[in-house]
Scaffold this motif. Structure first.
Motif, PDB file in Angstrom:
ATOM      1  N   LEU A   5       7.299  18.068 -48.740  1.00 49.87           N
ATOM      2  CA  LEU A   5       7.248  16.636 -49.039  1.00 49.87           C
ATOM      3  C   LEU A   5       6.124  16.271 -49.995  1.00 49.87           C
ATOM      4  CD1 LEU A   5       7.966  15.133 -45.497  1.00 49.87           C
ATOM      5  CD2 LEU A   5       9.566  15.595 -47.368  1.00 49.87           C
ATOM      6  N   ALA A   6       5.037  17.041 -49.985  1.00 48.57           N
ATOM      7  CA  ALA A   6       3.907  16.729 -50.870  1.00 48.57           C
ATOM      8  C   ALA A   6       3.105  17.987 -51.139  1.00 48.57           C
ATOM      9  CB  ALA A   6       3.009  15.658 -50.255  1.00 48.57           C
ATOM     10  N   PHE A   7       3.009  18.367 -52.407  1.00 48.72           N
ATOM     11  CA  PHE A   7       2.060  19.420 -52.775  1.00 48.72           C
ATOM     12  C   PHE A   7       0.653  18.913 -52.477  1.00 48.72           C
ATOM     13  CE2 PHE A   7      -0.692  21.147 -56.243  1.00 48.72           C
ATOM     14  CZ  PHE A   7      -0.761  22.450 -55.772  1.00 48.72           C
ATOM     15  N   THR A   8       0.359  17.715 -52.948  1.00 49.36           N
ATOM     16  CA  THR A   8      -0.851  17.011 -52.542  1.00 49.36           C
ATOM     17  C   THR A   8      -0.752  15.561 -52.982  1.00 49.36           C
ATOM     18  OG1 THR A   8      -3.264  16.842 -52.729  1.00 49.36           O
ATOM     19  CG2 THR A   8      -2.101  17.736 -54.620  1.00 49.36           C
ATOM     20  N   ALA A   9      -1.325  14.685 -52.161  1.00 52.32           N
ATOM     21  CA  ALA A   9      -1.410  13.268 -52.515  1.00 52.32           C
ATOM     22  C   ALA A   9      -2.570  13.008 -53.460  1.00 52.32           C
ATOM     23  CB  ALA A   9      -1.566  12.431 -51.254  1.00 52.32           C
ATOM     24  N   GLY A  10      -3.259  14.060 -53.885  1.00 49.27           N
ATOM     25  CA  GLY A  10      -4.394  13.911 -54.777  1.00 49.27           C
ATOM     26  C   GLY A  10      -5.689  13.814 -53.995  1.00 49.27           C
ATOM     27  N   ALA A  11      -6.699  13.218 -54.608  1.00 53.12           N
ATOM     28  CA  ALA A  11      -7.999  13.089 -53.957  1.00 53.12           C
ATOM     29  C   ALA A  11      -7.883  12.244 -52.697  1.00 53.12           C
ATOM     30  CB  ALA A  11      -9.003  12.466 -54.917  1.00 53.12           C
ATOM     31  N   ASP A  12      -8.574  12.677 -51.653  1.00 56.64           N
ATOM     32  CA  ASP A  12      -8.615  11.926 -50.400  1.00 56.64           C
ATOM     33  C   ASP A  12      -9.506  10.701 -50.607  1.00 56.64           C
ATOM     34  OD1 ASP A  12      -9.011  10.951 -47.831  1.00 56.64           O
ATOM     35  OD2 ASP A  12      -9.071  12.949 -46.920  1.00 56.64           O
ATOM     36  N   LEU A  13      -8.906   9.522 -50.641  1.00 59.25           N
ATOM     37  CA  LEU A  13      -9.654   8.305 -50.953  1.00 59.25           C
ATOM     38  C   LEU A  13     -10.645   7.935 -49.853  1.00 59.25           C
ATOM     39  CD1 LEU A  13      -6.883   6.098 -52.613  1.00 59.25           C
ATOM     40  CD2 LEU A  13      -8.559   7.600 -53.695  1.00 59.25           C
ATOM     41  N   ARG A  14     -10.499   8.553 -48.677  1.00 61.47           N
ATOM     42  CA  ARG A  14     -11.451   8.294 -47.594  1.00 61.47           C
ATOM     43  C   ARG A  14     -12.573   9.342 -47.564  1.00 61.47           C
ATOM     44  NH1 ARG A  14      -7.970   5.966 -42.435  1.00 61.47           N
ATOM     45  NH2 ARG A  14      -6.789   4.408 -43.625  1.00 61.47           N
ATOM     46  N   ASP A  15     -12.464  10.328 -48.418  1.00 62.05           N
ATOM     47  CA  ASP A  15     -13.486  11.374 -48.520  1.00 62.05           C
ATOM     48  C   ASP A  15     -13.440  11.905 -49.949  1.00 62.05           C
ATOM     49  OD1 ASP A  15     -15.366  13.340 -48.103  1.00 62.05           O
ATOM     50  OD2 ASP A  15     -14.036  14.653 -46.940  1.00 62.05           O
ATOM     51  N   LEU A  16     -13.831  11.052 -50.904  1.00 65.71           N
ATOM     52  CA  LEU A  16     -13.670  11.386 -52.312  1.00 65.71           C
ATOM     53  C   LEU A  16     -14.420  12.666 -52.668  1.00 65.71           C
ATOM     54  CD1 LEU A  16     -13.907   7.896 -54.039  1.00 65.71           C
ATOM     55  CD2 LEU A  16     -11.937   9.440 -54.029  1.00 65.71           C
ATOM     56  N   PRO A  17     -13.718  13.629 -53.256  1.00 65.27           N
ATOM     57  CA  PRO A  17     -14.351  14.914 -53.584  1.00 65.27           C
ATOM     58  C   PRO A  17     -15.074  14.867 -54.927  1.00 65.27           C
ATOM     59  CG  PRO A  17     -12.003  15.019 -54.048  1.00 65.27           C
ATOM     60  CD  PRO A  17     -12.273  13.632 -53.520  1.00 65.27           C
ATOM     61  N   ASP A  18     -16.397  14.677 -54.886  1.00 65.67           N
ATOM     62  CA  ASP A  18     -17.149  14.703 -56.136  1.00 65.67           C
ATOM     63  C   ASP A  18     -17.268  16.116 -56.694  1.00 65.67           C
ATOM     64  OD1 ASP A  18     -18.824  15.726 -54.214  1.00 65.67           O
ATOM     65  OD2 ASP A  18     -20.516  14.408 -54.649  1.00 65.67           O
ATOM     66  N   ASN A  19     -16.805  17.091 -55.913  1.00 64.73           N
ATOM     67  CA  ASN A  19     -16.832  18.488 -56.335  1.00 64.73           C
ATOM     68  C   ASN A  19     -15.453  18.982 -56.766  1.00 64.73           C
ATOM     69  OD1 ASN A  19     -15.795  18.273 -53.724  1.00 64.73           O
ATOM     70  ND2 ASN A  19     -16.576  20.263 -53.071  1.00 64.73           N
TER      71      ASN A  19
ATOM     72  N   PRO B  29      -0.779  18.817 -43.880  1.00 64.31           N
ATOM     73  CA  PRO B  29       0.466  18.039 -44.005  1.00 64.31           C
ATOM     74  C   PRO B  29       0.367  16.650 -43.393  1.00 64.31           C
ATOM     75  CG  PRO B  29       0.695  19.796 -42.382  1.00 64.31           C
ATOM     76  CD  PRO B  29      -0.583  20.056 -43.105  1.00 64.31           C
ATOM     77  N   ASP B  30      -0.478  16.489 -42.365  1.00 63.18           N
ATOM     78  CA  ASP B  30      -0.634  15.165 -41.739  1.00 63.18           C
ATOM     79  C   ASP B  30      -1.349  14.187 -42.662  1.00 63.18           C
ATOM     80  OD1 ASP B  30      -2.877  16.856 -41.433  1.00 63.18           O
ATOM     81  OD2 ASP B  30      -3.715  15.538 -39.889  1.00 63.18           O
ATOM     82  N   LYS B  31      -2.057  14.707 -43.686  1.00 55.96           N
ATOM     83  CA  LYS B  31      -2.741  13.881 -44.689  1.00 55.96           C
ATOM     84  C   LYS B  31      -2.088  14.032 -46.057  1.00 55.96           C
ATOM     85  CE  LYS B  31      -6.004  12.610 -41.797  1.00 55.96           C
ATOM     86  NZ  LYS B  31      -6.095  11.224 -41.292  1.00 55.96           N
ATOM     87  N   ARG B  32      -0.850  14.454 -46.065  1.00 51.11           N
ATOM     88  CA  ARG B  32      -0.103  14.704 -47.312  1.00 51.11           C
ATOM     89  C   ARG B  32      -0.879  15.669 -48.216  1.00 51.11           C
ATOM     90  NH1 ARG B  32       0.786   9.828 -50.366  1.00 51.11           N
ATOM     91  NH2 ARG B  32       2.560  10.853 -51.343  1.00 51.11           N
ATOM     92  N   ASN B  33      -1.586  16.611 -47.565  1.00 50.81           N
ATOM     93  CA  ASN B  33      -2.330  17.662 -48.265  1.00 50.81           C
ATOM     94  C   ASN B  33      -3.357  17.107 -49.255  1.00 50.81           C
ATOM     95  OD1 ASN B  33      -0.920  19.832 -46.961  1.00 50.81           O
ATOM     96  ND2 ASN B  33       0.825  19.411 -48.288  1.00 50.81           N
ATOM     97  N   ALA B  34      -3.946  15.968 -48.892  1.00 56.80           N
ATOM     98  CA  ALA B  34      -4.953  15.344 -49.755  1.00 56.80           C
ATOM     99  C   ALA B  34      -6.178  16.241 -49.891  1.00 56.80           C
ATOM    100  CB  ALA B  34      -5.357  13.981 -49.193  1.00 56.80           C
ATOM    101  N   LEU B  35      -6.848  16.121 -51.023  1.00 59.20           N
ATOM    102  CA  LEU B  35      -7.991  16.974 -51.352  1.00 59.20           C
ATOM    103  C   LEU B  35      -9.291  16.269 -50.988  1.00 59.20           C
ATOM    104  CD1 LEU B  35      -6.784  18.236 -54.850  1.00 59.20           C
ATOM    105  CD2 LEU B  35      -6.537  19.382 -52.640  1.00 59.20           C
ATOM    106  N   SER B  36      -9.890  16.683 -49.897  1.00 55.58           N
ATOM    107  CA  SER B  36     -11.191  16.175 -49.480  1.00 55.58           C
ATOM    108  C   SER B  36     -12.292  17.017 -50.120  1.00 55.58           C
ATOM    109  CB  SER B  36     -11.312  16.251 -47.958  1.00 55.58           C
ATOM    110  OG  SER B  36     -11.249  17.623 -47.550  1.00 55.58           O
ATOM    111  N   ARG B  37     -13.526  16.627 -49.880  1.00 52.17           N
ATOM    112  CA  ARG B  37     -14.646  17.415 -50.393  1.00 52.17           C
ATOM    113  C   ARG B  37     -14.645  18.816 -49.780  1.00 52.17           C
ATOM    114  NH1 ARG B  37     -19.721  18.991 -51.217  1.00 52.17           N
ATOM    115  NH2 ARG B  37     -20.776  18.089 -53.035  1.00 52.17           N
ATOM    116  N   ALA B  38     -14.404  18.875 -48.458  1.00 52.83           N
ATOM    117  CA  ALA B  38     -14.366  20.175 -47.788  1.00 52.83           C
ATOM    118  C   ALA B  38     -13.229  21.035 -48.325  1.00 52.83           C
ATOM    119  CB  ALA B  38     -14.221  19.983 -46.281  1.00 52.83           C
ATOM    120  N   MET B  39     -12.090  20.408 -48.629  1.00 55.33           N
ATOM    121  CA  MET B  39     -10.961  21.165 -49.168  1.00 55.33           C
ATOM    122  C   MET B  39     -11.305  21.750 -50.529  1.00 55.33           C
ATOM    123  SD  MET B  39      -7.909  22.322 -48.857  1.00 55.33           S
ATOM    124  CE  MET B  39      -7.127  21.404 -47.532  1.00 55.33           C
ATOM    125  N   CYS B  40     -11.992  20.980 -51.362  1.00 50.45           N
ATOM    126  CA  CYS B  40     -12.361  21.482 -52.689  1.00 50.45           C
ATOM    127  C   CYS B  40     -13.354  22.638 -52.579  1.00 50.45           C
ATOM    128  CB  CYS B  40     -12.930  20.351 -53.536  1.00 50.45           C
ATOM    129  SG  CYS B  40     -11.665  19.140 -54.048  1.00 50.45           S
TER     130      CYS B  40
END
Length: 250
Positions: free
Chosen positions: A62-76, A24-35
């Motif tokens: 407030l956010a299901f997810t902000a999408g891909a984490d732009l500071r840790d782009l998930p190529d996976n 939630p502190d990152k608006r549930n952004a999807l990092s590589r580790a998250m993927c």
């Protein structure tokens, strides 16, 4: 039974796996580790003898997810998508609230059903950001063409009400009740005949046209194990040593 893999939670509730993106502190952004964690969760769900349906949700309203984490782009990212990263013969229900952005829209696209809070907003801004892996193209096989193009090309938000009207959302509920509603739907399906659910999902999978990203990823799932196999290493070694290879099928 529950589990915690980094920022992803997995909880079994009487035959329903509740999988929660918990950043939630990152608006549930999807990092590589998250993927990676999401793919592990789908494998766990697929192989479970007790979990017969799943709910995919996120912490907070407030956010299901902000999408891909732009500071840790998930190529996976494709690995994290149900039906793409892991083929599932069990139903998956998305429960979303707040901002559903970018890769979050793609995640919902590959779920079987969607329950949305009335404060949900679906936004696909990749045309403005300048990056995409193309998975969103599958949306055109699931909602009217012009609606899919509007979401992808304009990059403007679509309300939960509008998403419900065009068939992208199955249930529209007050914020804070989306998970409860999704679990109720999942529990109903968990009580149905699993062979029938699996057969219907497979038939639908074979009916829907595949996007180029889906075809590519399915091909990689066949090819990658060969390229990383002991047999390939043995074949290359045998060629260099000018001897007959000894293949073992692994």
């Amino acid at each position: 039974m529950s589990g915690n893999n980094g920022h992803l939670l997995y909880e079994s509730r009487d035959g329903v796996a509740v999988i929660t993106i918990n950043r939630p502190d990152k608006r549930n952004a999807l990092s590589r580790a998250m993927c990676t964690a999401l793919r592990d969760a789908w494998l766990r769900f697929r192989d479970s003898d007790t979990d017969r349906a799943a709910v995919l949700t996120a912490a907070g309203d407030l956010a299901f997810t902000a999408g891909a984490d732009l500071r840790d782009l998930p190529d996976n990212l494709p690995d994290a998508l149900p039906e793409v990263g892991v083929a599932l013969n069990k139903p998956v229900v998305a429960a979303v609230a707040g901002h559903v952005v970018g890769a979050g829209v793609t995640l919902v696209t590959f779920c079987d059903l969607c329950v949305a809070a009335d404060n949900a907003r679906f936004l696909y801004p990749e045309a403005r950001v300048g990056a995409t892996v193309g998975g969103i193209a599958a949306l055109a096989a699931r909602v009217p063409h012009k609606i899919a193009m509007e979401l992808m090309l304009l990059g403007e938000p679509i309300s939960a009400q509008r998403a419900h009207e065009v068939g992208f959302v199955n249930r529209l509920v007050p914020a804070g009740t989306q998970v409860e509603t999704a679990v109720a739907l999942a529990r109903t399906m968990a009580g149905h005949a699993p062979l029938v659910l699996g057969a219907l999902k497979q038939l639908v999978r074979d009916t829907l046209p595949l996007s180029p990203m889906e075809r590519y990823h399915r091909a990689r799932q066949v090819i990658d194990p060969v390229l990383s196999s002991d047999d390939m290493r043995e074949g290359v070694a045998a060629f260099g040593e000018k001897r007959p290879p000894v293949f073992r099928g692994r």
